[in-house]
Design a protein around this motif. Structure first.
Motif, mmCIF file in Angstrom:
data_model
loop_
_atom_site.group_PDB
_atom_site.id
_atom_site.type_symbol
_atom_site.label_atom_id
_atom_site.label_comp_id
_atom_site.label_asym_id
_atom_site.label_seq_id
_atom_site.Cartn_x
_atom_site.Cartn_y
_atom_site.Cartn_z
ATOM 1 N N VAL A 4 0.840 -1.185 0.000
ATOM 2 C CA VAL A 4 0.000 0.000 0.000
ATOM 3 C C VAL A 4 0.886 1.250 0.000
ATOM 4 C CG1 VAL A 4 -1.802 1.246 1.254
ATOM 5 C CG2 VAL A 4 -1.758 -1.265 1.297
ATOM 6 N N SER A 5 0.573 2.185 -0.877
ATOM 7 C CA SER A 5 1.343 3.429 -0.910
ATOM 8 C C SER A 5 0.426 4.617 -0.637
ATOM 9 C CB SER A 5 2.059 3.608 -2.249
ATOM 10 O OG SER A 5 1.128 3.666 -3.308
ATOM 11 N N SER A 27 -3.140 -4.176 -5.410
ATOM 12 C CA SER A 27 -4.004 -4.141 -6.586
ATOM 13 C C SER A 27 -5.200 -5.084 -6.531
ATOM 14 C CB SER A 27 -3.186 -4.408 -7.849
ATOM 15 O OG SER A 27 -2.536 -5.657 -7.743
ATOM 16 N N GLU A 28 -5.047 -6.268 -5.976
ATOM 17 C CA GLU A 28 -6.181 -7.200 -5.999
ATOM 18 C C GLU A 28 -7.110 -7.056 -4.803
ATOM 19 O OE1 GLU A 28 -2.984 -7.966 -5.820
ATOM 20 O OE2 GLU A 28 -2.592 -9.565 -4.372
ATOM 21 N N HIS A 29 -6.810 -6.126 -3.910
ATOM 22 C CA HIS A 29 -7.625 -5.955 -2.703
ATOM 23 C C HIS A 29 -8.895 -5.161 -2.999
ATOM 24 C CE1 HIS A 29 -4.220 -6.697 0.449
ATOM 25 N NE2 HIS A 29 -4.505 -7.753 -0.295
ATOM 26 N N ASN A 30 -10.029 -5.695 -2.530
ATOM 27 C CA ASN A 30 -11.293 -5.039 -2.822
ATOM 28 C C ASN A 30 -11.759 -4.109 -1.702
ATOM 29 O OD1 ASN A 30 -11.826 -7.103 -1.040
ATOM 30 N ND2 ASN A 30 -13.392 -8.091 -2.281
ATOM 31 N N ASN A 51 -14.819 -2.215 -2.986
ATOM 32 C CA ASN A 51 -14.701 -1.755 -4.376
ATOM 33 C C ASN A 51 -14.914 -0.237 -4.399
ATOM 34 O OD1 ASN A 51 -14.231 -4.444 -5.377
ATOM 35 N ND2 ASN A 51 -16.409 -4.826 -5.005
ATOM 36 N N GLU A 52 -15.838 0.282 -5.184
ATOM 37 C CA GLU A 52 -16.003 1.736 -5.241
ATOM 38 C C GLU A 52 -17.054 2.251 -4.266
ATOM 39 O OE1 GLU A 52 -16.643 -0.346 -7.630
ATOM 40 O OE2 GLU A 52 -18.682 -0.058 -8.354
ATOM 41 N N ALA A 53 -17.743 1.369 -3.583
ATOM 42 C CA ALA A 53 -18.824 1.786 -2.681
ATOM 43 C C ALA A 53 -18.305 2.078 -1.273
ATOM 44 C CB ALA A 53 -19.879 0.683 -2.620
ATOM 45 N N GLN A 54 -18.653 3.250 -0.779
ATOM 46 C CA GLN A 54 -18.315 3.608 0.602
ATOM 47 C C GLN A 54 -19.401 3.036 1.503
ATOM 48 O OE1 GLN A 54 -18.049 7.832 1.409
ATOM 49 N NE2 GLN A 54 -16.699 7.518 3.162
ATOM 50 N N CYS A 92 -3.879 4.448 5.562
ATOM 51 C CA CYS A 92 -4.722 3.712 4.636
ATOM 52 C C CYS A 92 -4.365 2.229 4.757
ATOM 53 C CB CYS A 92 -4.469 4.210 3.221
ATOM 54 S SG CYS A 92 -5.350 3.326 1.934
ATOM 55 N N ALA A 93 -5.341 1.379 4.647
ATOM 56 C CA ALA A 93 -5.099 -0.058 4.695
ATOM 57 C C ALA A 93 -5.983 -0.733 3.659
ATOM 58 C CB ALA A 93 -5.393 -0.613 6.085
ATOM 59 N N SER A 94 -5.541 -1.873 3.173
ATOM 60 C CA SER A 94 -6.361 -2.617 2.230
ATOM 61 C C SER A 94 -6.354 -4.097 2.594
ATOM 62 C CB SER A 94 -5.895 -2.402 0.791
ATOM 63 O OG SER A 94 -4.657 -3.033 0.528
ATOM 64 N N THR A 95 -7.379 -4.791 2.118
ATOM 65 C CA THR A 95 -7.491 -6.220 2.373
ATOM 66 C C THR A 95 -8.347 -6.858 1.298
ATOM 67 O OG1 THR A 95 -7.996 -7.866 4.093
ATOM 68 C CG2 THR A 95 -9.567 -6.084 3.822
ATOM 69 N N LEU A 96 -8.203 -8.164 1.186
ATOM 70 C CA LEU A 96 -9.076 -8.929 0.310
ATOM 71 C C LEU A 96 -10.178 -9.501 1.180
ATOM 72 C CD1 LEU A 96 -9.453 -9.985 -2.579
ATOM 73 C CD2 LEU A 96 -8.092 -11.992 -1.933
ATOM 74 N N GLU A 97 -11.387 -9.045 0.949
ATOM 75 C CA GLU A 97 -12.495 -9.367 1.842
ATOM 76 C C GLU A 97 -12.748 -10.861 1.958
ATOM 77 O OE1 GLU A 97 -15.865 -10.259 0.752
ATOM 78 O OE2 GLU A 97 -16.675 -10.308 2.769
#
Lengths: 115, 108
Positions: A4-5, A27-30, A51-54, A92-97
């Motif tokens: 994550v950047s 990149s593959e994290h939704n 995805n794009e939904a908050q 900021c953090a990301s994950t694959l649900e």
């Protein structure tokens, strides 16, 4: 993909100015999350996207804060009319649900100082 | 609401063992995470417990008791580089709720 950047890493602004931060997740994290961390405290949830939904915003998030993830990839967090109390590290953090552990991968953060 | 408690500071000697306790009372529970955070850096994942018991990963182990709302992180064979803040976090339906963190200082 190296993780994550976030950009910028540091931001100094005067009270009343608007600031915008960017996060590029893995990149593959939704799922993409925004947290805020002040000195001596753990990260505090602000909002997240599937995805794009908050899907959820913290009740602590004032109307001056807005976040977008227009194409389900990068996200921006904007703070309008900044106040000194907004000074913090924004993570900021990301994950694959659908991942096994739901581990969240954190970016290096943007440190905001409001003068 | 979420209530996650952990000690503020701990000090230990290089080569020793330190146990960081975490107690939680949260509205939801889908697992407990431990993260390590060096000063000025992002949190990095250490361990995850969703079922009761001990998870071991090299020098680090984590334990969970869901009925007691209790977890601990065990750091063995402490090294100077282990000096950092250790964050206990509960995962509910969608987000992490963090404790304030425990600052561990390793002395030579």
């Amino acid at each position: 993909d190296t993780g994550v950047s976030q950009d910028p890493r540091h931001k100094i602004t005067k009270r009343g100015q608007n600031v915008t931060f960017r996060c590029d997740p893995i990149s593959e994290h939704n799922r993409l999350y925004w947290y805020r961390q002040t000195l001596g405290q753990g990260p505090e949830f602000l909002t997240y996207f599937q995805n794009e939904a908050q899907l959820e915003k913290s009740r602590l998030l004032s109307d001056r804060f807005s976040a977008e993830r227009p194409k389900g990839s990068f996200s921006t967090l904007e703070i309008q009319r900044t106040e000194q109390g907004d000074s913090a590290m924004y993570l900021c953090a990301s994950t694959l649900e659908s991942g096994i552990t739901n581990e969240q991968f954190f970016g290096p953060g943007t440190r905001l100082t409001v003068l | 609401g979420q209530n996650i408690d952990q000690p503020t500071e701990m000090t230990a000697t290089e080569g020793a063992i330190v146990q960081i306790n975490c107690t939680y009372q949260t509205s939801g529970f889908n697992g407990l995470f431990w993260y390590q955070q060096h000063a000025g850096e992002a949190p990095t994942f250490l361990s995850y417990n969703v079922l009761d018991g001990l998870e071991e990963k090299g020098r680090f182990s984590s334990f969970l008791s869901r009925s007691k709302g209790y977890s601990y992180l065990l750091l063995k064979e402490l090294q100077m580089k282990d000096s950092a803040s250790y964050l206990c976090a509960v995962y509910d339906d969608y987000k992490l709720s963090f404790g304030a963190g425990t600052t561990v200082t390793v002395r030579a």
